[in-house]
Design a protein around this motif. Structure first.
Motif, mmCIF file in Angstrom:
data_model
loop_
_atom_site.group_PDB
_atom_site.id
_atom_site.type_symbol
_atom_site.label_atom_id
_atom_site.label_comp_id
_atom_site.label_asym_id
_atom_site.label_seq_id
_atom_site.Cartn_x
_atom_site.Cartn_y
_atom_site.Cartn_z
ATOM 1 N N PHE A 240 0.822 -1.209 0.000
ATOM 2 C CA PHE A 240 0.000 0.000 0.000
ATOM 3 C C PHE A 240 0.858 1.262 0.000
ATOM 4 C CE2 PHE A 240 -3.565 -2.702 1.277
ATOM 5 C CZ PHE A 240 -4.612 -2.090 0.598
ATOM 6 N N ASN A 241 1.922 1.260 0.774
ATOM 7 C CA ASN A 241 2.780 2.451 0.842
ATOM 8 C C ASN A 241 3.397 2.770 -0.516
ATOM 9 O OD1 ASN A 241 2.239 2.778 3.551
ATOM 10 N ND2 ASN A 241 4.079 1.714 4.237
ATOM 11 N N GLU A 242 3.835 1.716 -1.220
ATOM 12 C CA GLU A 242 4.407 1.928 -2.554
ATOM 13 C C GLU A 242 3.339 2.422 -3.518
ATOM 14 O OE1 GLU A 242 7.194 2.125 -5.634
ATOM 15 O OE2 GLU A 242 7.460 1.956 -3.446
ATOM 16 N N GLY A 243 2.159 1.832 -3.436
ATOM 17 C CA GLY A 243 1.075 2.269 -4.300
ATOM 18 C C GLY A 243 0.688 3.712 -4.057
ATOM 19 N N GLY A 257 -6.984 -4.876 -1.184
ATOM 20 C CA GLY A 257 -6.717 -5.301 0.184
ATOM 21 C C GLY A 257 -7.190 -6.720 0.455
ATOM 22 N N VAL A 258 -6.906 -7.191 1.674
ATOM 23 C CA VAL A 258 -7.209 -8.584 2.014
ATOM 24 C C VAL A 258 -7.703 -8.696 3.453
ATOM 25 C CG1 VAL A 258 -4.923 -9.244 2.879
ATOM 26 C CG2 VAL A 258 -6.335 -10.952 1.703
ATOM 27 N N ASP A 259 -8.557 -9.660 3.681
ATOM 28 C CA ASP A 259 -9.068 -10.077 4.994
ATOM 29 C C ASP A 259 -10.071 -9.105 5.604
ATOM 30 O OD1 ASP A 259 -7.644 -12.458 4.954
ATOM 31 O OD2 ASP A 259 -5.935 -11.615 6.008
ATOM 32 N N LYS A 260 -9.786 -7.805 5.584
ATOM 33 C CA LYS A 260 -10.739 -6.813 6.067
ATOM 34 C C LYS A 260 -10.752 -5.652 5.085
ATOM 35 C CE LYS A 260 -9.686 -4.359 9.609
ATOM 36 N NZ LYS A 260 -9.360 -3.949 10.990
ATOM 37 N N ILE A 264 -10.342 1.395 4.912
ATOM 38 C CA ILE A 264 -10.502 2.099 6.186
ATOM 39 C C ILE A 264 -9.148 2.579 6.693
ATOM 40 C CG2 ILE A 264 -11.204 1.826 8.592
ATOM 41 C CD1 ILE A 264 -13.260 -0.242 7.591
ATOM 42 N N GLU A 265 -8.114 1.786 6.463
ATOM 43 C CA GLU A 265 -6.764 2.130 6.919
ATOM 44 C C GLU A 265 -5.998 2.968 5.894
ATOM 45 O OE1 GLU A 265 -3.457 2.309 9.376
ATOM 46 O OE2 GLU A 265 -5.425 1.482 9.863
ATOM 47 N N PHE A 266 -6.125 2.594 4.612
ATOM 48 C CA PHE A 266 -5.264 3.211 3.600
ATOM 49 C C PHE A 266 -5.990 4.177 2.669
ATOM 50 C CE2 PHE A 266 -3.303 -0.859 4.761
ATOM 51 C CZ PHE A 266 -2.059 -0.404 5.168
ATOM 52 N N GLY A 267 -7.313 4.182 2.717
ATOM 53 C CA GLY A 267 -8.080 5.149 1.949
ATOM 54 C C GLY A 267 -8.527 4.655 0.588
ATOM 55 N N ASP A 268 -9.598 5.285 0.091
ATOM 56 C CA ASP A 268 -10.135 4.943 -1.232
ATOM 57 C C ASP A 268 -9.218 5.394 -2.356
ATOM 58 O OD1 ASP A 268 -12.447 3.776 -0.215
ATOM 59 O OD2 ASP A 268 -13.513 5.692 -0.143
ATOM 60 N N GLU A 269 -8.299 6.290 -2.033
ATOM 61 C CA GLU A 269 -7.403 6.812 -3.063
ATOM 62 C C GLU A 269 -6.583 5.696 -3.707
ATOM 63 O OE1 GLU A 269 -3.547 9.859 -3.455
ATOM 64 O OE2 GLU A 269 -4.445 9.426 -1.499
ATOM 65 N N ILE A 270 -6.212 4.674 -2.921
ATOM 66 C CA ILE A 270 -5.351 3.610 -3.430
ATOM 67 C C ILE A 270 -6.029 2.240 -3.383
ATOM 68 C CG2 ILE A 270 -4.271 3.212 -1.185
ATOM 69 C CD1 ILE A 270 -2.660 2.914 -4.726
ATOM 70 N N THR A 271 -7.051 2.085 -2.524
ATOM 71 C CA THR A 271 -7.687 0.778 -2.358
ATOM 72 C C THR A 271 -8.805 0.598 -3.374
ATOM 73 O OG1 THR A 271 -7.274 0.982 0.025
ATOM 74 C CG2 THR A 271 -8.700 -0.830 -0.696
ATOM 75 N N ASN A 318 -14.930 2.885 -5.962
ATOM 76 C CA ASN A 318 -14.028 2.889 -7.117
ATOM 77 C C ASN A 318 -14.391 1.896 -8.217
ATOM 78 O OD1 ASN A 318 -12.103 4.888 -6.200
ATOM 79 N ND2 ASN A 318 -11.404 3.377 -4.693
ATOM 80 N N VAL A 319 -15.288 0.976 -7.924
ATOM 81 C CA VAL A 319 -15.634 -0.050 -8.915
ATOM 82 C C VAL A 319 -16.963 0.306 -9.561
ATOM 83 C CG1 VAL A 319 -16.030 -2.505 -9.312
ATOM 84 C CG2 VAL A 319 -14.416 -1.777 -7.536
ATOM 85 N N PRO A 320 -17.001 0.404 -10.902
ATOM 86 C CA PRO A 320 -18.239 0.780 -11.598
ATOM 87 C C PRO A 320 -19.371 -0.214 -11.350
ATOM 88 C CG PRO A 320 -16.350 0.932 -13.068
ATOM 89 C CD PRO A 320 -15.869 0.239 -11.833
ATOM 90 N N GLU A 321 -20.575 0.277 -11.478
ATOM 91 C CA GLU A 321 -21.764 -0.535 -11.202
ATOM 92 C C GLU A 321 -21.831 -1.772 -12.085
ATOM 93 O OE1 GLU A 321 -26.661 -0.012 -11.135
ATOM 94 O OE2 GLU A 321 -25.350 1.749 -11.256
ATOM 95 N N ASP A 322 -21.453 -1.634 -13.364
ATOM 96 C CA ASP A 322 -21.542 -2.792 -14.257
ATOM 97 C C ASP A 322 -20.561 -3.895 -13.856
ATOM 98 O OD1 ASP A 322 -19.436 -1.051 -15.067
ATOM 99 O OD2 ASP A 322 -19.338 -2.047 -17.015
ATOM 100 N N VAL A 323 -19.401 -3.500 -13.321
ATOM 101 C CA VAL A 323 -18.428 -4.495 -12.865
ATOM 102 C C VAL A 323 -18.934 -5.172 -11.600
ATOM 103 C CG1 VAL A 323 -16.065 -4.874 -12.075
ATOM 104 C CG2 VAL A 323 -16.507 -3.259 -13.933
#
Length: 344
Positions: A240-243, A257-260, A264-271, A318-323
């Motif tokens: 995440f830090n590199e991203g 992300g994974v498991d949770k 919430i921790e890293f933000g919608d900007e990268i997740t 971040n994920v479009p409705e059709d996806v």
């Protein structure tokens, strides 16, 4: 036999009434519990948790498990405590500390604790233990496993549809059968919707080395990958830090992300999304069974049909409705058995 991840309100209320008036001592080094909310029922029940080397603040499954035990404490008054393992050699020692102090239930979080759980369980047949992500064949152990490959398939569908470079990467921690299920499920999801996409997996060999995760992510991004799914515990923090660093410099890259819900921790900007594995609900359910006196050893296998794995609700950011609609279609096909996701 699969069991539904739920506990009826009546059972919870019954437990609260039955436990009212008992005392709660929360002393002890490394104890991260609290005295609970004022007015909450108190209990003599003690539940311990031993982390793997990723640590309790791994932003992943150890943290989810600990949050679940804190919720159990708040609801029932049970005393909860964790011990953090710094190396594999700590597993037996930490488990034994709880067992020898007569804790009513001792959790081992992660497949790396399987051998230690088995040893301690066999040496202490009157003690109750439980483990996440591995099966320990002992009558006094509850083993909880998940169909990681199914949830990983769904985030693979998202990655396959949303990659712009047609290169998708995976960063795993230890190369084990468990983490392989994440990789293979993700790969198959990508392939299902984008057979031309190049899939590049890599492993760091560790779950507690953020710097190694950052290096692995940098290598993948430099190779043209624009979406990385990690299953690497605290090592994934480095992914995440590199991203985030690249995102801020103008690169259009993402992390899954994974498991949770790691947004919430890293933000919608990268997740982009997160593959949810409801370790918290499983730990809470089994722990409350112990509080209520219904705990039994055995195997509990949880999957999409149990709503135990899936994608984060915040995926809509971040994920479009059709996806997302396509993800739902694949989810139903997996639940119905039309699609069987491989594990290797």
């Amino acid at each position: 036999m699969k069991k539904v991840l739920s506990l009826s309100l009546s059972m919870i209320l019954a437990a609260s009434v039955a436990l009212a008036g008992c005392g709660n001592d929360n002393s002890g080094s490394n104890s991260q519990g609290s005295d609970g909310n004022e007015g909450a029922a108190k209990s003599d029940v003690q539940i311990g948790m031993v982390t793997d080397v990723g640590g309790v603040n791994d932003k992943s499954f150890n943290q989810s498990a600990w949050e679940a035990l804190q919720a159990v404490e708040a609801e029932s008054g049970a005393k909860v405590k964790y011990l953090q393992s710094k190396s594999d050699s700590d597993y037996n020692t930490n488990l034994n500390e709880f067992v020898q102090n007569n804790y009513n239930l001792t959790w081992g979080i992660g497949f790396q604790l399987a051998d230690a759980i088995k040893t301690v369980a066999e040496q202490n047949p009157e003690s109750n233990l439980a483990i996440i992500d591995s099966v320990v064949d002992a009558p006094n152990v509850k083993s909880v496993t998940f169909a990681e490959e199914q949830g990983s398939f769904l985030v693979g569908v998202i990655a396959g549809k949303m990659t712009k470079t047609n290169k998708v990467g995976f960063v795993g921690g230890m190369n084990s059968p468990l983490i392989k299920r994440f990789e293979v499920g993700f790969r198959e999801g990508v392939k299902a919707v984008n057979p031309d996409a190049k899939f590049i997996p890599t492993y760091t060999g560790n779950f507690d080395k953020p710097d190694e995760g950052k290096t692995a992510a940098a290598t993948l991004y430099n190779d043209g990958v624009d979406i990385i799914f990690h299953a690497a515990g605290a090592t994934g923090t480095g992914v995440f830090n590199e991203g985030l660093s690249r995102k801020k410099s103008g690169q259009d890259v993402w992390v899954i992300g994974v498991d949770k819900d790691q947004s919430i921790e890293f933000g919608d900007e990268i997740t982009l999304t997160s593959m949810i594995k409801k370790v918290d609900e499983a730990v809470k359910k089994v722990s409350l069974e112990l509080v209520n006196g219904t705990f039994e050893g055995g195997i509990e296998e949880l999957d999409l049909a149990d709503n135990a794995v899936g994608i984060a609700e915040t995926s809509t950011a971040n994920v479009p409705e059709d996806v997302l609609k396509l993800v739902d279609e694949y989810k139903e096909k997996i639940i119905s058995g039309e699609i069987v996701v491989p594990t290797e």
